[in-house]
Design an enzyme around this catalytic site. Sequence first.
Site, PDB file in Angstrom:
ATOM      1  N   CYS A  31       0.838  -1.208   0.000  1.00 50.39           N
ATOM      2  CA  CYS A  31       0.000   0.000   0.000  1.00 50.39           C
ATOM      3  C   CYS A  31       0.875   1.261   0.000  1.00 50.39           C
ATOM      4  CB  CYS A  31      -0.908  -0.047   1.231  1.00 50.39           C
ATOM      5  SG  CYS A  31      -1.765   1.487   1.587  1.00 50.39           S
ATOM      6  N   CYS A  34      -0.025   3.935   2.545  1.00 44.81           N
ATOM      7  CA  CYS A  34       0.374   3.492   3.893  1.00 44.81           C
ATOM      8  C   CYS A  34       1.831   3.868   4.165  1.00 44.81           C
ATOM      9  CB  CYS A  34       0.216   1.976   4.039  1.00 44.81           C
ATOM     10  SG  CYS A  34      -1.466   1.381   3.864  1.00 44.81           S
TER      11      CYS A  34
END
Length: 107
Positions: A31, A34
């Site tokens: 991600c 993230c």
Amino acid sequence: MTARAVSEATFEQEVLQNEKAVLVDFWAEWCGPCRAVSPILDQIATEHSDKLDIVKLNVDENPGLAMKYQITAIPAMKVFKGGEVVRTVIGAKPKPILEQDLAEFIG
């Protein structure tokens, strides 16, 4: 100070039984957003360690907790206090916005 990792094995002790408010960063290796928000959370963890604990939970390695807390998009950050979710923040945000979202826990 960097946010420490928690797992299904340590979640109850580190998060649910913690006397301080705890922000759980639900994330995954793949991600991009993230990874973008991670250093911001580390800064907040360092600056506000007396008021707020910040931990990271890899959703790929801990799917049971991701399902339990209905994580459908990441990054997702949930603040726990007294074992309950009291705030949810979805998506990567700049530090000033995250600090606004967390003001009641770090102010």
